[in-house]
Motif scaffolding. Sequence first.
Motif, PDB file in Angstrom:
ATOM      1  N   ARG A 287      44.533  83.422  48.844  1.00 12.90           N
ATOM      2  CA  ARG A 287      44.655  84.408  47.762  1.00 12.90           C
ATOM      3  C   ARG A 287      45.801  85.373  48.039  1.00 12.90           C
ATOM      4  N   ARG A 288      45.866  85.851  49.251  1.00 13.01           N
ATOM      5  CA  ARG A 288      46.946  86.799  49.582  1.00 13.01           C
ATOM      6  C   ARG A 288      48.316  86.132  49.455  1.00 13.01           C
ATOM      7  N   ALA A 289      48.407  84.871  49.862  1.00 19.30           N
ATOM      8  CA  ALA A 289      49.681  84.152  49.745  1.00 19.30           C
ATOM      9  C   ALA A 289      50.067  83.971  48.282  1.00 19.30           C
ATOM     10  N   PHE A 290      49.095  83.617  47.440  1.00 18.27           N
ATOM     11  CA  PHE A 290      49.386  83.431  46.020  1.00 18.27           C
ATOM     12  C   PHE A 290      49.803  84.748  45.384  1.00 18.27           C
ATOM     13  N   LEU A 307      41.767  89.712  40.835  1.00 18.99           N
ATOM     14  CA  LEU A 307      42.582  90.276  41.918  1.00 18.99           C
ATOM     15  C   LEU A 307      44.062  89.964  41.724  1.00 18.99           C
ATOM     16  N   ALA A 308      44.365  88.760  41.305  1.00 21.73           N
ATOM     17  CA  ALA A 308      45.764  88.389  41.113  1.00 21.73           C
ATOM     18  C   ALA A 308      46.372  89.062  39.889  1.00 21.73           C
ATOM     19  N   ASN A 309      45.519  89.533  38.981  1.00 24.51           N
ATOM     20  CA  ASN A 309      46.009  90.235  37.790  1.00 24.51           C
ATOM     21  C   ASN A 309      46.001  91.748  37.956  1.00 24.51           C
ATOM     22  N   ALA A 310      45.690  92.223  39.146  1.00 25.58           N
ATOM     23  CA  ALA A 310      45.623  93.666  39.380  1.00 25.58           C
ATOM     24  C   ALA A 310      46.968  94.314  39.068  1.00 25.58           C
ATOM     25  N   LYS A 311      46.887  95.467  38.405  1.00 21.41           N
ATOM     26  CA  LYS A 311      48.113  96.174  38.001  1.00 21.41           C
ATOM     27  C   LYS A 311      48.438  97.349  38.932  1.00 21.41           C
ATOM     28  N   GLY A 313      49.867  97.144  41.861  1.00 17.01           N
ATOM     29  CA  GLY A 313      50.948  96.819  42.783  1.00 17.01           C
ATOM     30  C   GLY A 313      50.548  95.873  43.899  1.00 17.01           C
ATOM     31  N   SER A 314      49.275  95.532  43.975  1.00 17.12           N
ATOM     32  CA  SER A 314      48.818  94.653  45.046  1.00 17.12           C
ATOM     33  C   SER A 314      49.150  93.187  44.786  1.00 17.12           C
ATOM     34  N   SER A 315      49.491  92.857  43.547  1.00 14.25           N
ATOM     35  CA  SER A 315      49.805  91.470  43.199  1.00 14.25           C
ATOM     36  C   SER A 315      51.186  91.377  42.567  1.00 14.25           C
ATOM     37  N   LYS A 316      52.008  90.501  43.106  1.00 15.43           N
ATOM     38  CA  LYS A 316      53.341  90.278  42.554  1.00 15.43           C
ATOM     39  C   LYS A 316      53.329  89.273  41.402  1.00 15.43           C
ATOM     40  N   VAL A 317      52.177  88.683  41.140  1.00 15.11           N
ATOM     41  CA  VAL A 317      52.121  87.639  40.124  1.00 15.11           C
ATOM     42  C   VAL A 317      51.265  88.031  38.926  1.00 15.11           C
ATOM     43  N   ALA A 318      50.886  89.292  38.831  1.00 11.72           N
ATOM     44  CA  ALA A 318      50.065  89.749  37.707  1.00 11.72           C
ATOM     45  C   ALA A 318      50.760  89.414  36.388  1.00 11.72           C
ATOM     46  N   GLY A 319      50.018  88.742  35.506  1.00  6.19           N
ATOM     47  CA  GLY A 319      50.572  88.369  34.211  1.00  6.19           C
ATOM     48  C   GLY A 319      51.534  87.206  34.238  1.00  6.19           C
ATOM     49  N   LYS A 320      51.695  86.585  35.395  1.00  5.21           N
ATOM     50  CA  LYS A 320      52.670  85.501  35.536  1.00  5.21           C
ATOM     51  C   LYS A 320      52.029  84.150  35.855  1.00  5.21           C
ATOM     52  N   PHE A 321      50.702  84.071  35.845  1.00  5.14           N
ATOM     53  CA  PHE A 321      50.060  82.825  36.261  1.00  5.14           C
ATOM     54  C   PHE A 321      49.075  82.335  35.212  1.00  5.14           C
ATOM     55  N   GLY A 322      48.718  81.071  35.340  1.00  2.66           N
ATOM     56  CA  GLY A 322      47.719  80.465  34.470  1.00  2.66           C
ATOM     57  C   GLY A 322      46.693  79.719  35.310  1.00  2.66           C
ATOM     58  N   VAL A 323      45.714  79.130  34.637  1.00  3.41           N
ATOM     59  CA  VAL A 323      44.640  78.410  35.316  1.00  3.41           C
ATOM     60  C   VAL A 323      44.420  77.080  34.614  1.00  3.41           C
ATOM     61  N   ALA A 324      44.231  76.037  35.408  1.00  2.00           N
ATOM     62  CA  ALA A 324      44.000  74.694  34.874  1.00  2.00           C
ATOM     63  C   ALA A 324      42.927  74.000  35.700  1.00  2.00           C
ATOM     64  N   PRO A 325      42.388  72.883  35.199  1.00  2.00           N
ATOM     65  CA  PRO A 325      41.470  72.097  36.035  1.00  2.00           C
ATOM     66  C   PRO A 325      42.205  71.556  37.254  1.00  2.00           C
ATOM     67  N   LEU A 326      41.474  71.258  38.294  1.00  2.00           N
ATOM     68  CA  LEU A 326      42.093  70.655  39.469  1.00  2.00           C
ATOM     69  C   LEU A 326      42.705  69.304  39.092  1.00  2.00           C
TER      70      LEU A 326
END
Length: 454
Positions: A287-290, A307-311, A313-326
């Motif tokens: 998670r931290r790496a992502f 957590l990855a969408n936190a605004k 400053g803890s996440s550099k990818v907030a608003g920049k990622f999506g989710v899909a099935p494996l």
Amino acid sequence: MVSSSHTSRRRAGSRAATKAATVGRRPAWAVAVVAASLATTLVGCGGDSSEPAADSPGKFSGRGPITLATGKDTTGTIQEQLDRWNSEHPNEKVTLVELPESADQQRQQFIQNAQTKSDAYTVLNLDPIWVAEFAANQWIDELPAGQFPLDKMLPAVVMTGEYFGKQYAIPYNTNAGLLFYRQDLLDKAGVQPPTTWDDMKDACAAVAKLPEGKDVDCYAGQFDKYEGLTVNFSEAVASAGGTVVDAEGRATVDTEEAKKGLQFLTDGFKDGTFPEEASTYQEEDGRRAFQAGKLLFHRQWPYQWALANAKDGSSKVAGKFGVAPLPGLDGPGKSSLGGLDLAVSKFAKNKATALDFIKFFSSEANARTNLKVNSAAPPYAGLYDDPALRRQFPYLATLKESLSGAVPRPVVVQYGDATAAIQESAAAALSGSKSVDAALADMQRDLSAAIAEK
């Protein structure tokens, strides 16, 4: 989290202790024939016959202070809910007992508490994979299923709390693995989220050509030698069309499908698809790496969304990622089923309070809160189709799809020994100390031995 809700760190305690503690295994929620097979072959043992019987369902007695034993509350939401309960029940307060983040260490402490017949833990927040073990050992009480809104929950999730047709635990949340991906980088490279392993490697190659993709690794999951490795290995095998244990309860890792699954994992480290450091990753490491922008793809439980969408400053990818099935070998893959189930310790005091607390803690209202605050997957089916929630959490449809096809971890009598066998051989293959063929041969032997143990 597994169980963290997500799974955590490596297995604690000796093999001998595990063999003494693990005497039962629940039927698979998705395979009726397994349930029939187990019901005719397994005998739940454990529990001193001189001990008085546990309170019968619906007749829990005693009111007063209780404890909730659970993995570390990394979100703070558990304590907030306990505070609400405590303010309304000043004479029946619940004290939070936080166990380690490691699922294996949690299990060790739960077992030690039960074996000493301690009343230190009242309500147990268990990985669903442990429910049958605890029920068979008579460490937890059968619950009055009719007093809970189980008909509103996903049937597969409800069955994780069953043992031989009786309800011993109530789902607190559930879990399925998802593929988190950098939407911004895929868009820039002109590629779509992958549905197969080859698609994923092609996407990584395309992103690597971008200036922004120079220092971004391709993929990581949970590959440290702990329960997460059992989950990721099982998913790889299932996603290649195989099984780890078949419907008749036999080890089946000596197949071409199992070989393709493990080969995908080992090749990932050999060809650089997986960064070397991912061999030690557990959930939080990845998670931290992502969140730091170091991964293009990450296999993770839903809790990462918030957590990855936190605004902050803890996440550099907030608003920049999506989710899909494996992804899988030839199409979408299959996830392992995770989550947390609430049970009452046989040795606890104030069980009437415990029963009421579980009703409160596992309620749909709390499940909705958990989803909104930390993106925990709810057990309630209706929440996945709630229009407002879908707008707020657009991945809910994907999560529901993953849950519908999720498979349990291996259904065996001695689960502790089975997961140890899987971890040992899979880790050897990933490190290169054994070939894939040799690792699977050893796993087949050791897994078969664990299945044969009574």
